[in-house]
Design a protein around this motif. Structure first.
Motif: not given
Length: 165
Positions: A109-136
């Motif tokens: 989640h933290e990595i995804g937020l940092a990537l999104l803040a840098k403008g890396d939408r694809a990388g951020g989305k991938a990390r958020l998706t991984a975070a979502q699965a792990a937390l679920a």
């Protein structure tokens, strides 16, 4: 008075390093150094101590690695935390696996937020998706591991963010 306090703090810091530096102390002593450093917020010392404990951890390896992952997370080394937690999750089951997935999800989640803040939408989305699965998984397999609802709140935040992406 201030000088006495500084002296006590200095002696405590030097004394607490002895378990790792001396090398002759027991595993239990070295673990106490690592755990105390983690609890006191001395993450660099905790990380070094946990890394030194891992080769000799034996059957406690999963739990030591989990604490190491948590320390890395608290230190802000999210990539390393995610990798260590993933290793634990792959080898463990039950509450230890659930706790590892919680650390892994938080790191992603933290990595995804940092990537999104840098403008890396694809990388951020991938990390958020991984975070979502792990937390679920962490929440479904070990709901008692989130007594205050902080993981559920983090997951809800991720869910909402992913819907907007």
């Amino acid at each position: 008075m201030a000088r006495a306090v500084l002296c006590c703090v200095g002696l405590t810091a030097v004394g607490s390093c002895g378990g790792v530096i001396g090398g002759g102390d027991s595993f239990r002593d070295q673990y106490a150094v690592a755990r105390n450093a983690l609890e006191e917020g001395h993450f660099a010392r905790a990380n070094t101590s946990y890394a030194r404990l891992l080769p000799q951890a034996g059957p406690l390896g999963g739990r030591i690695r989990l604490e190491y992952a948590h320390s890395l997370l608290r230190a802000g080394d999210f990539d390393a935390a995610a990798k260590q937690a993933s290793t634990v999750a792959a080898a463990e089951s039950g509450p230890v696996r659930g706790a590892a997935r919680a650390v892994e999800g938080t790191a992603h989640h933290e990595i995804g937020l940092a990537l999104l803040a840098k403008g890396d939408r694809a990388g951020g989305k991938a990390r958020l998706t991984a975070a979502q699965a792990a937390l679920a998984e962490a929440l479904s397999d070990n709901p008692e591991g989130d007594p205050l609802g902080s993981l559920a709140g983090r997951k809800a935040s991720i869910d909402a963010r992913l819907k907007r992406l």
